[in-house]
Structures are given as structure tokens and as C-alpha cells.
Design an enzyme around this catalytic site. Structure first.
Site, short mmCIF file in Angstrom:
data_model
loop_
_atom_site.label_atom_id
_atom_site.label_comp_id
_atom_site.label_asym_id
_atom_site.label_seq_id
_atom_site.Cartn_x
_atom_site.Cartn_y
_atom_site.Cartn_z
N GLY A 189 7.49 8.54 -0.31
CA GLY A 189 5.78 7.65 0.16
C GLY A 189 5.49 7.81 1.49
N THR A 196 8.86 1.84 -4.40
CA THR A 196 7.48 2.17 -5.81
C THR A 196 7.42 4.30 -5.28
OG1 THR A 196 5.88 2.47 -3.38
CG2 THR A 196 6.18 0.10 -5.01
N GLU A 221 1.84 4.47 -6.25
CA GLU A 221 2.84 3.69 -6.20
C GLU A 221 3.27 2.45 -7.44
OE1 GLU A 221 3.72 2.21 -2.85
OE2 GLU A 221 1.99 2.80 -1.62
N1 RBF Z 1 -0.59 -3.48 -1.55
C1 RBF Z 1 -1.14 -4.12 -0.86
O1 RBF Z 1 -1.86 -3.77 0.67
N2 RBF Z 1 -2.06 -4.76 -1.08
C2 RBF Z 1 -2.26 -4.61 -2.65
O2 RBF Z 1 -2.57 -6.55 -2.77
C3 RBF Z 1 -1.03 -4.61 -2.95
N3 RBF Z 1 0.14 -4.80 -4.60
C4 RBF Z 1 0.75 -4.24 -4.88
C5 RBF Z 1 1.25 -4.59 -5.80
C6 RBF Z 1 2.04 -3.54 -6.60
C7 RBF Z 1 2.51 -3.84 -8.38
C8 RBF Z 1 2.66 -2.46 -5.95
C9 RBF Z 1 3.17 -2.16 -7.07
C10 RBF Z 1 2.44 -2.28 -4.60
C11 RBF Z 1 1.50 -2.98 -3.85
N4 RBF Z 1 1.07 -2.56 -3.53
C12 RBF Z 1 0.16 -3.05 -2.24
C13 RBF Z 1 1.39 -1.64 -2.41
C14 RBF Z 1 2.46 -1.68 -1.04
O3 RBF Z 1 1.94 -2.91 0.26
C15 RBF Z 1 3.21 -0.78 -0.82
O4 RBF Z 1 4.12 -0.33 -2.15
C16 RBF Z 1 3.92 -0.95 0.24
O5 RBF Z 1 3.45 -0.81 1.26
C17 RBF Z 1 4.53 0.60 -0.23
O6 RBF Z 1 4.32 1.54 0.32
P1 ADP Z 2 8.86 6.35 -1.00
O1 ADP Z 2 8.22 5.13 0.37
O2 ADP Z 2 9.44 6.86 -0.03
O3 ADP Z 2 8.01 5.67 -1.82
P2 ADP Z 2 10.02 3.87 -1.45
O4 ADP Z 2 10.65 2.34 -0.60
O5 ADP Z 2 9.20 3.16 -1.85
O6 ADP Z 2 10.41 5.13 -0.36
O7 ADP Z 2 11.74 4.33 -2.51
C1 ADP Z 2 10.89 5.00 -3.35
C2 ADP Z 2 12.10 5.66 -3.88
O8 ADP Z 2 12.91 4.73 -4.31
C3 ADP Z 2 11.27 5.74 -5.27
O9 ADP Z 2 11.07 7.18 -5.09
C4 ADP Z 2 12.59 6.38 -6.20
O10 ADP Z 2 13.27 7.83 -5.91
C5 ADP Z 2 13.74 5.70 -6.19
N1 ADP Z 2 13.93 4.14 -6.51
C6 ADP Z 2 14.51 3.51 -6.95
N2 ADP Z 2 14.59 2.52 -7.92
C7 ADP Z 2 13.83 2.55 -8.51
C8 ADP Z 2 12.50 1.65 -9.29
N3 ADP Z 2 12.64 0.61 -10.07
N4 ADP Z 2 11.53 1.95 -9.34
C9 ADP Z 2 10.64 2.85 -8.16
N5 ADP Z 2 11.28 3.92 -7.61
C10 ADP Z 2 12.70 3.52 -7.19
MG MG Z 3 7.21 3.67 -2.29
#
Ligand code: RBF
Ligand code: ADP
Ligand code: MG
Length: 176
Positions: free
Chosen positions: A22, A34, A106
Site C-alpha cells: 500500500g 490494512t 484496504e
Molecule cells: N481514511 C480516510 O481518509 N478517511 C476515513 O474516514 C477512513 N476510514 C477508515 C476506516 C477503516 C475501518 C479503515 C481500515 C481505514 C480507513 N481510512 C480512512 C484509511 C486510512 O487512512 C488508511 O488505512 C491509512 O492511511 C493507511 O493507508
Molecule cells: P501497506 O501500506 O503496505 O498496506 P500496512 O501498514 O497497511 O502496509 O500493513 C499491511 C500489511 O500488514 C498487510 O498487507 C498484511 O500483509 C499485514 N497484516 C498483518 N496483520 C494484518 C491485519 N490484521 N489486517 C490486515 N493486514 C495485516
Molecule cells: Mg495498507
């Protein structure tokens, strides 16, 4: 015909795809890793942007299995390791707080993993809508919102009988 209209969504909405790198913003460090799904799959999803809850299952092919990892509770099914079916919440869209240029999906799985699973295959069944994506005044507000999304996910999915038909309809690999 399932999954054809974004106006009137037919839940569950099923998605399968590879987990890719990501934005590397350290959502893991924020306590909310995520699993980002490959972009071709994301581009084909006909769902409105937003935050959703549902279930997810990981599939790890033989070639991706690392000998030093203990895949707790996974089941061997032919030549793949299949995880249990976990609760998940996910964000579909452009993350307004970060103003991304491209749409992402994500998936935060409600399980503690001690390893990464990039390149593995994820099956996702989206079961309901939580809220629209939002901008926030601080990172802490975003984290707080995600935590309340996680709590809502647990509440929505706790009734096993209610969701049995989603978990057992053949989309997920049966592991029990
Ligand atoms: N990003 C946003 O900019 N606004 C949101 O309301 C938002 N809600 C999220 C809710 C969940 C359950 C998750 C897993 C992610 C959400 N994100 C949101 C994304 C978040 O910014 C992102 O996972 C991190 O920036 C990592 O890429
Ligand atoms: P990226 O920016 O590369 O997505 P993150 O910090 O979001 O990095 O970490 C995501 C990675 O972490 C996933 O691709 C997966 O390999 C690992 N991971 C470990 N635990 C979890 C979880 N509970 N949910 C989602 N991804 C997880
Ligand atoms: Mg991610």
C-alpha cells in the site's frame, strides 16, 4: 444477478484479489494494518466509496508458505493453506485525510497476525455499510474513527446464525 448496481447494493458483495503493497504510511504502527487489494480488482468494484464491514479469508499458496511461520488455525486444502474466516472492516476510496489520487480497497482483518501476507489471495464478503469516508482534523481523530468502526463491525457480525448463510454458502473455503 449479484453485484451489478452501486445504487442498490446486493449484500453480501464478494471480492477476491491479491494483497499488494500500500502507501506505506505505517497504518500498522497506528495499530491498524490494512491489506491493500490489487488495483485491477479495485477498479472493477461497483460499490460507492465508504467504510464497510464483513468477513475475509486468506489463501496462501504452497510457493508462498514460509517455513518459519506458524500459520495458527490455518487448514491445508489441496496445495493451499486457508485461514479461518475472520471479521473485517475495510475502506474503499481515496482516503480524504490523505487525499490519495487513486482509489484503494484496504481491508483490516480483526485478527492479530505476527507476519505479513503480501502476494497472498484474499476473499472478502462485504456485508454492510458503516459510513462515508471522511476528512479529519488530526490523525488521532482518524484512528479514533477506525476504532469505532472496528467496534461496530464486531457488533454487527456477532450473531453467528444471522451470518451463517454468508460464511457457509461456498464462496469461502470450508475449513471446519
Ligand atoms: N481514511 C480516510 O481518509 N478517511 C476515513 O474516514 C477512513 N476510514 C477508515 C476506516 C477503516 C475501518 C479503515 C481500515 C481505514 C480507513 N481510512 C480512512 C484509511 C486510512 O487512512 C488508511 O488505512 C491509512 O492511511 C493507511 O493507508
Ligand atoms: P501497506 O501500506 O503496505 O498496506 P500496512 O501498514 O497497511 O502496509 O500493513 C499491511 C500489511 O500488514 C498487510 O498487507 C498484511 O500483509 C499485514 N497484516 C498483518 N496483520 C494484518 C491485519 N490484521 N489486517 C490486515 N493486514 C495485516
Ligand atoms: Mg495498507
Amino acid at each position: 444477478m449479484p453485484n451489478i448496481s452501486s445504487n442498490k447494493v446486493n449484500y453480501p458483495f464478494y471480492i477476491c484479489g491479491k494483497v499488494v503493497k500500500g502507501y506505506g504510511r505505517g497504518s500498522k504502527q497506528l495499530g491498524c494494518p490494512t491489506a491493500n487489494i490489487e488495483s485491477d480488482v479495485v477498479d472493477s468494484i461497483e460499490l460507492s466509496n465508504g467504510i464497510y464491514y464483513g468477513f475475509a479469508q486468506l489463501q496462501i499458496r504452497e510457493s508462498e508458505i514460509k517455513p518459519d511461520i506458524d500459520y495458527v488455525n490455518f487448514t491445508q486444502f489441496k496445495n493451499v493453506k486457508v485461514s479461518p474466516i475472520y471479521m473485517m472492516c475495510c475502506s474503499l476510496g481515496t482516503n480524504p485525510y490523505f487525499n490519495n489520487k487513486t482509489k484503494s480497497l484496504e481491508v483490516h482483518i480483526l485478527n492479530q497476525f505476527d507476519y505479513d501476507f503480501y502476494d497472498c489471495f484474499l476473499r472478502v464478503a462485504i456485508c454492510g455499510f458503516i459510513r462515508c469516508e471522511k476528512n479529519f482534523n488530526s490523525l488521532q481523530e482518524l484512528i479514533d474513527a477506525i476504532h469505532s468502526d472496528i467496534e461496530l463491525t464486531k457488533q454487527q457480525l456477532q450473531d453467528k446464525d444471522k451470518w451463517r448463510s454468508v460464511v457457509e454458502n461456498g464462496f469461502f473455503v470450508r475449513t471446519y
